[in-house]
Design a protein around this motif. Sequence first.
Motif, PDB file in Angstrom:
ATOM      1  N   THR A  69     -10.456  -4.477  -1.086  1.00  0.00           N
ATOM      2  CA  THR A  69     -10.557  -3.813   0.513  1.00  0.00           C
ATOM      3  C   THR A  69     -12.256  -4.194   0.684  1.00  0.00           C
ATOM      4  OG1 THR A  69      -8.056  -3.609   0.445  1.00  0.00           O
ATOM      5  CG2 THR A  69      -9.712  -3.422   2.412  1.00  0.00           C
ATOM      6  N   VAL A 100      -6.657 -11.550   9.895  1.00  0.00           N
ATOM      7  CA  VAL A 100      -5.747 -11.484  10.378  1.00  0.00           C
ATOM      8  C   VAL A 100      -5.713  -9.739   8.782  1.00  0.00           C
ATOM      9  CG1 VAL A 100      -3.679 -11.701   9.474  1.00  0.00           C
ATOM     10  CG2 VAL A 100      -4.570 -13.347   9.763  1.00  0.00           C
ATOM     11  N   ASP A 101      -5.479  -8.524   9.768  1.00  0.00           N
ATOM     12  CA  ASP A 101      -6.100  -7.598   9.043  1.00  0.00           C
ATOM     13  C   ASP A 101      -4.579  -6.647   9.081  1.00  0.00           C
ATOM     14  OD1 ASP A 101      -6.942  -5.217   8.439  1.00  0.00           O
ATOM     15  OD2 ASP A 101      -8.067  -4.458  10.160  1.00  0.00           O
ATOM     16  N   GLU A 102      -3.537  -7.435   8.905  1.00  0.00           N
ATOM     17  CA  GLU A 102      -1.970  -7.034   8.695  1.00  0.00           C
ATOM     18  C   GLU A 102      -2.058  -5.342   9.299  1.00  0.00           C
ATOM     19  OE1 GLU A 102       2.227  -7.809   6.622  1.00  0.00           O
ATOM     20  OE2 GLU A 102       0.145  -8.563   5.621  1.00  0.00           O
ATOM     21  N   LYS A 141       0.837 -11.445   8.106  1.00  0.00           N
ATOM     22  CA  LYS A 141      -0.564 -12.287   7.415  1.00  0.00           C
ATOM     23  C   LYS A 141       0.068 -14.115   7.517  1.00  0.00           C
ATOM     24  CE  LYS A 141      -0.633 -10.767   3.338  1.00  0.00           C
ATOM     25  NZ  LYS A 141       0.482  -9.043   2.782  1.00  0.00           N
ATOM     26  N   GLU A 142       0.996 -14.495   6.683  1.00  0.00           N
ATOM     27  CA  GLU A 142       1.770 -15.677   7.266  1.00  0.00           C
ATOM     28  C   GLU A 142       1.649 -16.350   8.573  1.00  0.00           C
ATOM     29  OE1 GLU A 142       5.814 -13.292   7.000  1.00  0.00           O
ATOM     30  OE2 GLU A 142       3.258 -12.828   5.750  1.00  0.00           O
ATOM     31  N   MET A 173      -2.208 -16.138   9.693  1.00  0.00           N
ATOM     32  CA  MET A 173      -2.912 -17.322   9.731  1.00  0.00           C
ATOM     33  C   MET A 173      -3.295 -18.455  10.449  1.00  0.00           C
ATOM     34  SD  MET A 173      -2.665 -16.255   5.481  1.00  0.00           S
ATOM     35  CE  MET A 173      -3.752 -18.084   5.152  1.00  0.00           C
ATOM     36  N   VAL A 219      -7.618 -12.473   4.414  1.00  0.00           N
ATOM     37  CA  VAL A 219      -6.676 -12.353   4.948  1.00  0.00           C
ATOM     38  C   VAL A 219      -6.627 -10.215   3.671  1.00  0.00           C
ATOM     39  CG1 VAL A 219      -4.923 -13.599   5.863  1.00  0.00           C
ATOM     40  CG2 VAL A 219      -5.761 -13.886   3.153  1.00  0.00           C
ATOM     41  N   ASP A 220      -5.980  -9.575   3.451  1.00  0.00           N
ATOM     42  CA  ASP A 220      -6.046  -8.764   2.781  1.00  0.00           C
ATOM     43  C   ASP A 220      -4.662  -8.850   1.548  1.00  0.00           C
ATOM     44  OD1 ASP A 220      -6.845  -6.618   1.248  1.00  0.00           O
ATOM     45  OD2 ASP A 220      -7.002  -5.354   1.877  1.00  0.00           O
ATOM     46  N   LEU A 249      -2.484 -11.040  -0.799  1.00  0.00           N
ATOM     47  CA  LEU A 249      -2.072 -12.097  -0.672  1.00  0.00           C
ATOM     48  C   LEU A 249      -0.729 -11.720  -2.005  1.00  0.00           C
ATOM     49  CD1 LEU A 249      -4.618 -14.721  -0.056  1.00  0.00           C
ATOM     50  CD2 LEU A 249      -2.598 -14.531   1.111  1.00  0.00           C
ATOM     51  N   ASP A 304       3.460 -16.108   2.375  1.00  0.00           N
ATOM     52  CA  ASP A 304       1.264 -15.604   2.571  1.00  0.00           C
ATOM     53  C   ASP A 304       0.545 -17.416   1.586  1.00  0.00           C
ATOM     54  OD1 ASP A 304       1.854 -13.775   2.985  1.00  0.00           O
ATOM     55  OD2 ASP A 304       1.140 -12.246   1.584  1.00  0.00           O
ATOM     56  N   GLY A 357     -10.321 -14.350   0.082  1.00  0.00           N
ATOM     57  CA  GLY A 357      -8.683 -12.711   0.310  1.00  0.00           C
ATOM     58  C   GLY A 357      -8.612 -11.861  -0.884  1.00  0.00           C
TER      59      GLY A 357
END
Length: 302
Positions: free
Chosen positions: A151, A176-178, A206-207, A210, A224-225, A227, A232, A248
């Motif tokens: 990360t 996308v920072d879940e 995420k899904e 995005m 994204v972080d 996956l 995802d 990602g």
Amino acid sequence: MEIQNYLPMAFRTQINGGMLKDAEEIRLRVGQPLEILYADEKSRKFGRISGEQIKEMLNYLSGYSLYAIEEELRQGYFTVEGGHRIGVSGRTSYQKKGRWSEMNPLSLVSGLNIRLAHEKKDCALPVIPYLYHNRSIYHTFFFAPPGVGKTTYLRDCIRCLSKGDKRKRGLKISVVDERSEIAACHRGIPQNDLGPRTDVLDNCPKEQGMRMLLRAMSPEVIAVDELGTPEDFAAVYDCARCGISVLGTIHAGDKEEVIKRLSGNGLSQILKECRLVGLKRLGDGKRKIMVYDGKGELLWEK
């Protein structure tokens, strides 16, 4: 808030910011000493943690509103201001809902693990030249086991690509920072530097995120972080199909595992225009970086 101000009162006079400078984790377990773990695998220990001190710390971390983080606690962790992730352990239970079982929030918390977030600007800079492809970048995935720094490198990579340099223009990046670990948003505003052309969708799966950003923000890159699920990877496919590059991270021990997971989730085509960036922790706490193409051929390492 400084992270030491989340600690139980009994430890605040013993631990100062200087002790946390190179720390990676703070571990608290009932009946055991508070332990600070460092990048070089050394540690420092203080006192002994009680169950009441765990409750005290949970109150500080949640702003005295445990119900507000109830959904996150079902997953075993939550994130606080600054992007620090708090892992929890203890006693849990399941309840039956139709055909499925759902985990309840932990009823008795006996352990906390604070994974400290650090901005390390320019750590990803040596990787950047290997990512550019035409007017954007290759699909790029950082991989390593947990706790090695994926990360951190992802965050700096976003910043560098968003900023650009004298030879390359900055790219429009949507994040996308879940789990609020990349941007560390506070009241919707990123606390970490992600560059001038970066938009952040905080606290969103995420899904879903995005696809929302794909429609709404006209990004050139979506970042994204972590996956991991088929959903995802299906969203990654949708982005790639629309000409958007994906940046990602993936939990994996080696490049073969990453290639297998991408192929197994219908992303074989992506591997033809892809970069895989591996991270490995060395004995002194430093990181070894390896850049591969989608076939697993080594392009650069340091």
